[in-house]
Motif scaffolding. Sequence first.
Motif, PDB file in Angstrom:
ATOM      1  N   ASP A   1       0.633  -1.327   0.117  1.00 50.54           N
ATOM      2  CA  ASP A   1      -0.033  -0.122  -0.049  1.00 50.54           C
ATOM      3  C   ASP A   1       0.846   1.426   0.115  1.00 50.54           C
TER       4      ASP A   1
ATOM      5  N   VAL B   1       3.224   0.343   4.321  1.00 48.88           N
ATOM      6  CA  VAL B   1       2.512   1.098   5.221  1.00 48.88           C
ATOM      7  C   VAL B   1       0.919   0.497   5.421  1.00 48.88           C
ATOM      8  N   THR B   2       0.447   0.746   6.600  1.00 51.46           N
ATOM      9  CA  THR B   2       1.089   0.878   7.621  1.00 51.46           C
ATOM     10  C   THR B   2       1.670  -0.047   8.763  1.00 51.46           C
TER      11      THR B   2
ATOM     12  N   VAL C   1      -1.298  -1.475  10.660  1.00 52.91           N
ATOM     13  CA  VAL C   1      -2.414  -1.913  10.193  1.00 52.91           C
ATOM     14  C   VAL C   1      -2.630  -3.010   8.952  1.00 52.91           C
ATOM     15  N   CYS C   2      -2.251  -2.403   7.761  1.00 52.46           N
ATOM     16  CA  CYS C   2      -2.040  -3.481   6.634  1.00 52.46           C
ATOM     17  C   CYS C   2      -0.943  -4.208   6.673  1.00 52.46           C
TER      18      CYS C   2
ATOM     19  N   GLU D   1      -4.618  -0.737  -1.490  1.00 48.70           N
ATOM     20  CA  GLU D   1      -5.978  -0.615  -0.746  1.00 48.70           C
ATOM     21  C   GLU D   1      -6.953   0.382  -1.400  1.00 48.70           C
TER      22      GLU D   1
ATOM     23  N   PHE E   1      -2.049   7.364   0.952  1.00 53.60           N
ATOM     24  CA  PHE E   1      -1.537   7.190   2.234  1.00 53.60           C
ATOM     25  C   PHE E   1      -0.610   8.051   2.557  1.00 53.60           C
TER      26      PHE E   1
HETATM   27  C1  C5J Z   1      -3.264   0.731   5.547  1.00 52.45           C
HETATM   28  C2  C5J Z   1      -4.682   1.918   6.645  1.00 52.45           C
HETATM   29  N1  C5J Z   1      -2.488   0.425   4.289  1.00 52.45           N
HETATM   30  N2  C5J Z   1      -4.003   2.275   7.632  1.00 52.45           N
HETATM   31  N3  C5J Z   1      -4.204   1.356   5.724  1.00 52.45           N
HETATM   32  O1  C5J Z   1      -2.396   0.251   6.544  1.00 52.45           O
HETATM   33  O2  C5J Z   1      -5.970   2.452   6.761  1.00 52.45           O
END
Ligand code: C5J
Length: 228
Positions: free
Chosen positions: A26, A159-160, A163-164, A74, A31
């Motif tokens: 991503d 990233v991040t 999260v992803c 994403e 982002f």
């Molecule tokens: C990702 C997000 N790519 N933080 N998405 O981590 O919403």
Amino acid sequence: MNMRQINATPGPTTFDPARTALIIIDMQRDFLEPGGFGEALGNDVSSLATAVAPCRRMLDLARAHDMLVIHTREGHRPDLADAPPAKVERGAPSMRIGDAGPMGRILVRGQDGHGIIAALAPDAGEPVIDKPGKGAFYQTDLEIMLHNRRIESLLVCGVTTEVCVHTTVREANDRGFRCIVIGDACGSYFPEFHRVGLEMIAAQGGIFGWVATSADAVASFDDGGHTT
Ligand code: C5J
């Protein structure tokens, strides 16, 4: 076999470049640049910039050694049919998924903001996985692509971190892939989450995988890293 040893936490590990994929998660304008989804959620997007040069180092390394490179993005269909309401409802009311922003409709496939940043542009022949969720395996073709190439190990960056990257590493770990997360090539809007996110991967003897640096990855291709 051309096994490589890489210094990592919680300890050194090995991988076969022919059975290893670099997955860049991503690294999209949405982002990393102002006016996209990251900023719509109230984040300082400049905090992700540190990951760009190490990602580029990993991309150059993987290409130089003929490793499979996979990029992920994403984002959602223009009709938002694949965007869960619970996700769309987040963020400032005027800047939600699907709304018009400076880089086009936020987090929508085909819009400028959805694209991968120029510094890490995919080469022809490098698969780009479009994913509606956090994990790169959920509702995508990733798993069959990896099995068809007999991939066993993943070098993961992007990233991040919490999260992803984390969701993808957890999904990959449950599917039996050896995950080596390149810490300096990951980034978060929250320095504390980045640090703890990496610690969580390597804790308990490597519960989700290993954490290394892009310099460790480069060094693993020196003669000292060659094991068999
Ligand atoms: C990702 C997000 N790519 N933080 N998405 O981590 O919403």
